[in-house]
Design an enzyme around this catalytic site. Structure first.
Site, mmCIF file in Angstrom:
data_model
loop_
_atom_site.group_PDB
_atom_site.id
_atom_site.type_symbol
_atom_site.label_atom_id
_atom_site.label_comp_id
_atom_site.label_asym_id
_atom_site.label_seq_id
_atom_site.Cartn_x
_atom_site.Cartn_y
_atom_site.Cartn_z
ATOM 1 N N HIS A 178 -5.622 -1.235 11.788
ATOM 2 C CA HIS A 178 -5.139 -1.690 10.532
ATOM 3 C C HIS A 178 -6.059 -2.807 9.944
ATOM 4 C CE1 HIS A 178 -2.043 -2.412 7.386
ATOM 5 N NE2 HIS A 178 -1.713 -3.557 7.777
ATOM 6 N N PHE A 231 -13.298 1.905 5.800
ATOM 7 C CA PHE A 231 -13.964 0.738 6.831
ATOM 8 C C PHE A 231 -14.197 -0.571 5.726
ATOM 9 C CE2 PHE A 231 -15.635 4.244 9.007
ATOM 10 C CZ PHE A 231 -14.768 4.046 10.072
ATOM 11 N N TYR A 288 -15.882 -3.076 6.013
ATOM 12 C CA TYR A 288 -17.551 -3.027 5.854
ATOM 13 C C TYR A 288 -18.063 -2.371 5.104
ATOM 14 C CZ TYR A 288 -22.281 -3.800 7.648
ATOM 15 O OH TYR A 288 -23.565 -4.176 8.012
ATOM 16 N N CYS A 334 -5.188 0.431 3.756
ATOM 17 C CA CYS A 334 -5.252 -1.229 4.000
ATOM 18 C C CYS A 334 -6.645 -1.564 4.226
ATOM 19 C CB CYS A 334 -4.775 -1.235 5.551
ATOM 20 S SG CYS A 334 -5.700 0.076 6.738
ATOM 21 N N TYR A 376 -20.856 -8.239 9.246
ATOM 22 C CA TYR A 376 -20.112 -8.592 10.239
ATOM 23 C C TYR A 376 -20.221 -9.998 10.794
ATOM 24 C CZ TYR A 376 -19.031 -3.653 11.248
ATOM 25 O OH TYR A 376 -18.588 -2.346 11.230
ATOM 26 N N GLN A 400 0.748 -1.110 0.161
ATOM 27 C CA GLN A 400 0.150 0.035 0.026
ATOM 28 C C GLN A 400 0.771 1.183 -0.046
ATOM 29 O OE1 GLN A 400 -1.587 -1.289 4.054
ATOM 30 N NE2 GLN A 400 -1.508 0.976 4.415
#
Length: 489
Positions: free
Chosen positions: A433, A327, A329, A283, A373, A277
């Site tokens: 991370h 994120f 998600y 990340c 999740y 990266q």
């Protein structure tokens, strides 16, 4: 089913320095959603008034993940880190963005302080339908009550939506006692100085324990301390404790093999190559893309072996902060479901924010049909469910806390803080991370269980770009924040 997303402040696995800390106590309660006509117009950007209210719904959120509408229908909801919440009905997104090159601008004005009341307005500017919120107003302090209104855009239906939270007025109730929390973190001086490997710390780590080995990485010294923090995820947000496994989950996990590695399934490697990266805090994109890449290979038996563009998300996503964070998600989930990923050649990685998107518009996109999740909500993840999902679905994206010793990891099973190791350069706060879990095992000599994890710091870091970390103890949060998505081949 459409999903409603309310983000109180958007920054990410890779950044959380906005002054909002949204928790379960902020989300639980009754919310009213008012919506204008569903015209399907993608140009709506919430810059004007809401207009005539055509649809209105009421939802009550109950801890930890039950949502009920006014008719008694039930579903689920989840916090999105500490930045907002989502439930499976509409899509609403409130974005608070940084002022990077090519990004949208946030204006925040605080008005008045009469009789304990407070009024705030925030305007977020952008040009993508369905991801901006134009106004946020917090009103009143009458008899302990509080009311909030937010105007946003329904991404799926192309309609404008107003949300309002209605809180109880019972004396001494949790809602009455709640006050907004503001995260105030002062930046330490010297972050733009060159990063230097701490040789004394390496010696302390290696002499204090024998689980893992530390070493110096000369290539890290091309970065500043600030850039190293970005590689490790930038600032910290609050990680939840892992959930509690049920007896049924424990019984299923007991039947699983003692070790497994998606890099070697009967001699076949389903994991794409380790990438770097660089100094960009991306990340969360690399972990998201790597999960979908591996799951594509698994689902199609290599009829698709795409490398997905991370730069497309850096430059084009309206639900992340590019090199300043985001994120998994929302990227492996929401972004992949709504916008989709393109192949690497459609927007090759630059490792920096850009003023324009730059993605070839003729490129096809890869989507997901569902995302979650593990455990069903933020804070519901367990080691047992991770094991089962990893074997049945493929590698999965996780978050964890990076401290100064982790940058120096060379080989072995990482265990943080053995010997009370302290660094001269210790990030002013630990950072978050995002990485990819690809397997697990048990060390024969010590009996220690571990995860096998793909990092995004290049193949010359760690164990050829990977690391192993202690399993079953939620080591630095590795078992608390796990995201799974179902890719469409």
């Amino acid at each position: 089913m459409l999903r409603l997303v309310v983000l109180v402040a958007l920054a990410g696995l890779c950044r959380a320095d906005l002054p909002i800390d949204c928790r379960f106590s902020d989300a639980v309660g009754t919310w009213i959603v008012s919506e204008s006509a569903r015209t399907g117009d993608p140009s709506l950007d919430c810059s004007g008034e809401l207009g005539e209210v055509v649809h209105q719904k009421q939802f009550t959120l109950t801890y930890p993940n039950l949502v009920t509408d006014e008719l008694g229908n039930t579903g689920t909801w989840t916090l999105v880190y500490n930045q907002g919440f989502e439930h499976g009905t509409f899509c609403i997104a409130r974005r608070v963005l940084g002022n990077k090159t090519g990004s949208r601008v946030t204006r925040h004005r605080v008005l008045g302080n009469k009789a304990g009341s407070r009024v705030t307005r925030r305007r977020v500017l952008g040009n993508k339908a369905g991801s901006r919120v134009t106004r946020h107003r917090v009103l009143g302090n009458k008899a302990g009550s509080r009311e909030t209104r937010r105007r946003v855009l329904d991404k799926k239906a192309g309609s404008q939506v107003t949300r309002r939270r209605v809180l109880g007025n019972k004396a001494g109730s949790q809602q009455d006692a709640h006050k907004p929390r503001h995260l105030v973190e002062e930046e330490l001086p010297g972050l733009d100085e060159p990063y230097k490997n701490d040789l004394e710390m390496i010696e302390r780590i290696n002499s204090a324990q024998n689980f893992w080995t530390a070493k110096a990485y000369p290539q890290h010294e091309q970065y500043t301390k600030r850039e190293m923090l970005r590689r490790g995820g930038s600032r910290k947000f609050r990680l939840p404790a892992p959930g509690k496994a049920t007896a049924e989950q424990k019984a299923r996990a007991a039947l699983l093999p003692t070790s497994f590695d998606w890099r070697d399934v009967d001699g076949v490697n389903y994991v794409t190559p380790v990438r770097d990266q660089a100094s960009c805090g991306s990340c969360y994109i690399f972990a998201s893309a790597a999960m979908l890449e591996s799951r594509l290979r698994i689902k199609t038996n290599f009829s698709r072996s795409d490398i997905l563009s991370t730069q497309d998300v850096v430059s084009c996503s309206r639900i992340s902060e590019g090199c300043a964070g985001g994120f998994p998600y929302l990227i492996a989930g929401r972004y992949a479901q709504d916008q989709g990923f393109v192949a690497e050649e459609c927007n090759p990685y630059l490792g920096e924010d850009t003023a324009t998107c730059g993605t070839d518009v003729s490129c096809g996109r890869t989507y997901v049909s569902d995302y979650k999740y593990l455990g069903g909500y933020y804070g519901g993840c367990t080691e047992e469910e991770m094991l089962e999902n990893l074997l049945t679905e493929g590698p999965l994206a996780v978050g964890f806390e990076v401290t100064a010793d982790f940058y120096l990891y060379s080989e072995g099973i990482y265990v943080h803080g053995v010997g009370n190791v302290k660094a001269d350069f210790d990030p002013f706060i630990v950072v978050n991370h995002a990485v990819l879990v690809v397997g697990y095992g048990v060390d024969e000599a010590s009996g220690m269980k571990y995860w096998i994890v793909k990092n995004s710091w290049g193949q010359d870091w760690g164990e050829q770009g990977y690391f192993r970390i202690r399993r079953g103890t939620n080591e630095v949060g590795i078992e608390s924040l796990c995201v799974s998505a179902t890719v469409i081949p």
